[in-house]
Motif scaffolding. Structure first.
Motif, PDB file in Angstrom:
ATOM      1  N   GLY A 236      -1.786  -2.024  -0.900  1.00  0.00           N
ATOM      2  CA  GLY A 236      -2.388  -2.234  -2.022  1.00  0.00           C
ATOM      3  C   GLY A 236      -2.034  -3.747  -2.318  1.00  0.00           C
ATOM      4  O   GLY A 236      -2.276  -4.587  -3.631  1.00  0.00           O
ATOM      5  N   LEU A 237      -0.708  -3.938  -2.412  1.00  0.00           N
ATOM      6  CA  LEU A 237       0.251  -5.196  -3.019  1.00  0.00           C
ATOM      7  C   LEU A 237      -0.044  -6.405  -2.471  1.00  0.00           C
ATOM      8  O   LEU A 237      -0.025  -7.225  -2.314  1.00  0.00           O
ATOM      9  CB  LEU A 237       1.905  -5.196  -2.686  1.00  0.00           C
ATOM     10  N   SER A 238      -0.554  -6.454  -1.016  1.00  0.00           N
ATOM     11  CA  SER A 238      -0.814  -7.495  -0.013  1.00  0.00           C
ATOM     12  C   SER A 238      -2.094  -7.625  -0.309  1.00  0.00           C
ATOM     13  O   SER A 238      -2.894  -9.030  -0.538  1.00  0.00           O
ATOM     14  CB  SER A 238      -0.910  -6.952   1.744  1.00  0.00           C
TER      15      SER A 238
ATOM     16  N   ALA B  17       3.644 -14.381 -10.723  1.00  0.00           N
ATOM     17  CA  ALA B  17       3.132 -12.894 -11.160  1.00  0.00           C
ATOM     18  C   ALA B  17       3.587 -11.633 -10.709  1.00  0.00           C
ATOM     19  O   ALA B  17       3.574 -10.608 -10.646  1.00  0.00           O
ATOM     20  CB  ALA B  17       1.476 -12.761 -10.812  1.00  0.00           C
ATOM     21  N   PHE B  18       4.525 -11.993  -9.612  1.00  0.00           N
ATOM     22  CA  PHE B  18       4.861 -11.186  -8.624  1.00  0.00           C
ATOM     23  C   PHE B  18       5.890 -11.136  -8.706  1.00  0.00           C
ATOM     24  O   PHE B  18       6.759  -9.791  -7.773  1.00  0.00           O
ATOM     25  CB  PHE B  18       4.278 -11.137  -7.482  1.00  0.00           C
ATOM     26  N   GLU B  19       6.565 -11.889  -9.187  1.00  0.00           N
ATOM     27  CA  GLU B  19       8.820 -11.953  -9.174  1.00  0.00           C
ATOM     28  C   GLU B  19       8.860 -10.509 -10.195  1.00  0.00           C
ATOM     29  O   GLU B  19       7.952 -10.725 -11.463  1.00  0.00           O
ATOM     30  CB  GLU B  19       8.697 -13.452 -10.041  1.00  0.00           C
ATOM     31  N   ILE B  20      10.053 -10.178  -9.588  1.00  0.00           N
ATOM     32  CA  ILE B  20      10.413  -8.526 -10.182  1.00  0.00           C
ATOM     33  C   ILE B  20      11.829  -9.369 -11.443  1.00  0.00           C
ATOM     34  O   ILE B  20      11.902 -10.087 -11.122  1.00  0.00           O
ATOM     35  CB  ILE B  20      11.129  -8.118  -8.953  1.00  0.00           C
TER      36      ILE B  20
ATOM     37  N   CYS C 165      -6.213  -2.242  -7.060  1.00  0.00           N
ATOM     38  CA  CYS C 165      -5.979  -2.489  -5.161  1.00  0.00           C
ATOM     39  C   CYS C 165      -4.805  -1.406  -4.704  1.00  0.00           C
ATOM     40  O   CYS C 165      -5.494  -1.580  -3.908  1.00  0.00           O
ATOM     41  CB  CYS C 165      -4.694  -3.755  -5.263  1.00  0.00           C
ATOM     42  N   THR C 166      -4.369  -1.126  -5.232  1.00  0.00           N
ATOM     43  CA  THR C 166      -3.483   0.591  -4.864  1.00  0.00           C
ATOM     44  C   THR C 166      -4.121   1.452  -4.739  1.00  0.00           C
ATOM     45  O   THR C 166      -4.085   1.447  -3.818  1.00  0.00           O
ATOM     46  CB  THR C 166      -2.003   1.043  -5.336  1.00  0.00           C
ATOM     47  N   ALA C 167      -4.670   1.920  -5.508  1.00  0.00           N
ATOM     48  CA  ALA C 167      -6.011   2.802  -5.655  1.00  0.00           C
ATOM     49  C   ALA C 167      -7.025   2.163  -4.587  1.00  0.00           C
ATOM     50  O   ALA C 167      -7.124   2.876  -3.968  1.00  0.00           O
ATOM     51  CB  ALA C 167      -6.376   3.491  -6.927  1.00  0.00           C
ATOM     52  N   VAL C 168      -7.827   1.401  -4.565  1.00  0.00           N
ATOM     53  CA  VAL C 168      -9.124   0.898  -3.687  1.00  0.00           C
ATOM     54  C   VAL C 168      -8.954   0.711  -2.217  1.00  0.00           C
ATOM     55  O   VAL C 168      -8.938   1.451  -1.576  1.00  0.00           O
ATOM     56  CB  VAL C 168      -8.751  -0.478  -4.365  1.00  0.00           C
TER      57      VAL C 168
ATOM     58  N   LEU D  81      -6.492 -11.398  -3.145  1.00  0.00           N
ATOM     59  CA  LEU D  81      -7.174 -11.190  -3.746  1.00  0.00           C
ATOM     60  C   LEU D  81      -7.023 -12.046  -5.631  1.00  0.00           C
ATOM     61  O   LEU D  81      -7.843 -12.928  -5.976  1.00  0.00           O
ATOM     62  CB  LEU D  81      -7.991  -9.627  -4.900  1.00  0.00           C
ATOM     63  N   GLY D  82      -5.778 -12.673  -5.648  1.00  0.00           N
ATOM     64  CA  GLY D  82      -4.846 -14.136  -5.916  1.00  0.00           C
ATOM     65  C   GLY D  82      -4.733 -12.680  -8.034  1.00  0.00           C
ATOM     66  O   GLY D  82      -4.911 -13.655  -8.646  1.00  0.00           O
ATOM     67  N   LEU D  83      -4.716 -11.214  -7.152  1.00  0.00           N
ATOM     68  CA  LEU D  83      -4.236 -10.198  -8.749  1.00  0.00           C
ATOM     69  C   LEU D  83      -3.234 -10.835  -9.242  1.00  0.00           C
ATOM     70  O   LEU D  83      -2.153 -11.300  -8.217  1.00  0.00           O
ATOM     71  CB  LEU D  83      -4.957  -9.440  -8.660  1.00  0.00           C
ATOM     72  N   ASP D  84      -2.127 -10.414 -10.167  1.00  0.00           N
ATOM     73  CA  ASP D  84      -1.066 -10.094 -10.226  1.00  0.00           C
ATOM     74  C   ASP D  84      -0.303  -8.795 -10.644  1.00  0.00           C
ATOM     75  O   ASP D  84      -1.264  -7.861 -10.113  1.00  0.00           O
ATOM     76  CB  ASP D  84      -0.561 -10.258 -11.987  1.00  0.00           C
ATOM     77  N   GLU D  85       0.570  -8.577 -10.577  1.00  0.00           N
ATOM     78  CA  GLU D  85       1.707  -7.827  -9.833  1.00  0.00           C
ATOM     79  C   GLU D  85       1.196  -6.190 -11.160  1.00  0.00           C
ATOM     80  O   GLU D  85       1.459  -5.168 -11.015  1.00  0.00           O
ATOM     81  CB  GLU D  85       3.298  -7.542 -10.842  1.00  0.00           C
TER      82      GLU D  85
END
Length: 439
Positions: A296-298, A10-13, A313-316, A303-307
């Motif tokens: 946010g990426l980390s 899910a994080f692969e570019i 998460c960046t906002a958080v 939390l097991g979220l995708d890209e």
């Protein structure tokens, strides 16, 4: 073929998301130009001649460029961010819950510190210019929110911010440097300058490496967007070395000539406070968006979220850092952050050994292991202890301050120890998948 689970994929570019190397280099340049880098330059200038400063900076950032290039090339090969790639050497659980947590806390904390510094300086400079007094906490909140909003646009937001801000910052820095030199008879001062206390080259290199050790460690977060390994090396070397040399030498010259490294204060004293304020905000902004983005990426990985949802998460991450800055607890948090940042480079050693030594630098030999891989965790912990032991980190913790040992360069010690130990433990554990046999 390399094997990764669906969560990692899910994080692969994608190939259409790849960027040119100048775009990535510009992000590194923006991260380098900040008040803390000027401060490091000022410290070097107080203990060295300018030629010695230049040599020290080139050696220090050259070392960083070497290991960040290895991390970046792995990110480019796999298309994955640092915390996900760590799942190969430490196991998926180790990478997800330990490395991502360390990176998230460290990046969020430093975002808060930068926002607090920006808020305090903005408040005092605005009052001096206009007589209007705005509470420091409110300034920190305002600028924290503005900074994180840029980071929420992802890599494209970072890229365009730096395309606009970096040229402006370079012009302002050079203008401030010329102003300081002219106003203080700087040419003669520099010609006659002798450091009051001598700083050794090794101490200077250690300070230089430490100032960007974490940035080099998370190179995979940004270099995964690179088109090929050559672009990783170009963006890393040309993004870090010239800008690092420039900013630290400016800090050294300003400290020698004026006794002050902060360009915003120097420009204010020179009667151009508006330009000083622009320099302060732009320098903090370009550095802090990388803290918010990587934090946010980390946090997303943790939390097991995708890209696609990482911008949330960046906002958080940015909001949490901003709130920490607003309530004024960052001074108490800084010792803990220093400890975390000493831990970060150690997993670089583990990951380099896993991908480049045992895996022979081949993407087909890479896969995310399930659970926790004990050789990786053991090597990481021992390497992290070695880094803390030899970098003065325990100074912040009086109960264990006696453990400090002055030896070489703390972050590099951690990388080397972790690398050697991982290679040995993996072979001892009978792990044959990294022997060039593929999967």
């Amino acid at each position: 073929m390399s094997k990764t689970n669906n969560e990692s994929r899910a994080f692969e570019i994608r190939e259409d998301e790849r960027q040119s190397w100048p775009s990535i280099a510009m992000v590194w340049i923006g991260a380098m130009i900040c008040v803390s880098s000027l401060m490091v330059g000022g410290i070097l200038g107080n203990g060295m001649t300018l030629p010695q400063c230049a040599i020290t900076v080139l050696i220090g950032y050259g070392i960083v460029c070497v290991y960040m290039s290895f991390m970046g090339m792995q990110g480019c090969d796999t298309g994955l961010p640092t915390a996900v790639m760590a799942g190969s050497a430490l196991g998926e659980t180790g990478g997800k819950y330990i490395i991502s947590a360390i990176l998230a806390i460290a990046c969020i904390g430093w975002f808060g510190i930068q926002a607090a510094v920006c808020g305090a300086s903005f408040s005092s400079m605005l009052e001096a210019m206009t007589g209007v007094s705005i509470p420091i906490w409110l300034c920190a909140v305002i600028w924290g929110v503005i900074m994180v909003s840029t980071a929420c646009f992802g890599f494209k937001g970072l890229k365009w911010l730096n395309y606009i801000a970096v040229p402006l910052l370079i012009v302002v820095l050079i203008y401030g440097l010329i102003t300081a030199v002219v106003r203080n008879d700087g040419v003669n001062v520099i010609a006659a300058y002798e450091p009051a206390a001598s700083m050794g080259i090794l101490s200077g290199v250690s300070l230089t490496v430490g100032s960007f050790a974490v940035g080099g460690s998370i190179a995979g977060d940004y270099c995964r967007f690179a088109r090929n390994r050559g672009d990783v090396i170009k963006s890393s070397v040309l993004g870090v070395l010239p800008s690092g040399l420039l900013i630290l030498l400016i800090g050294a010259v300003l400290s020698i000539v004026t006794g002050e490294y902060d360009i915003s204060l120097i420009l204010t004293a020179a009667g151009v406070p508006a330009i000083g304020l622009i320099a302060l905000i732009a320098a903090t902004w370009t550095t802090n968006v990388t803290n918010a983005y990587s934090g946010g990426l980390s946090l997303s990985i943790l939390l097991g979220l995708d890209e696609k949802r990482s911008h949330v998460c960046t906002a958080v991450a940015g909001i949490v850092g901003t709130l920490l800055a607003a309530v004024g607890i960052m001074d108490k948090f800084q010792a803990f952050l220093t400890l975390l940042c000493a831990l970060v480079p150690a997993f670089v050693g583990v990951m380099i050994a896993d991908y480049w030594i045992l895996g022979k630098g081949r993407k087909e030999n890479f896969h995310v292991r399930p659970g926790v891989f004990w050789p990786g965790m053991a090597a990481f912990l021992v390497g992290a202890f070695a880094a803390c032991l030899t970098s003065g980190t325990f100074t912040y913790f009086p109960a264990v301050a006696f453990l400090n040992v002055n030896f070489f360069i703390g972050p590099i010690n951690g990388i080397v120890v972790a690398m050697i130990l991982y290679a040995a433990l993996s072979r001892l554990a009978g792990d044959r998948k990294r022997q060039g046999r593929g999967m």
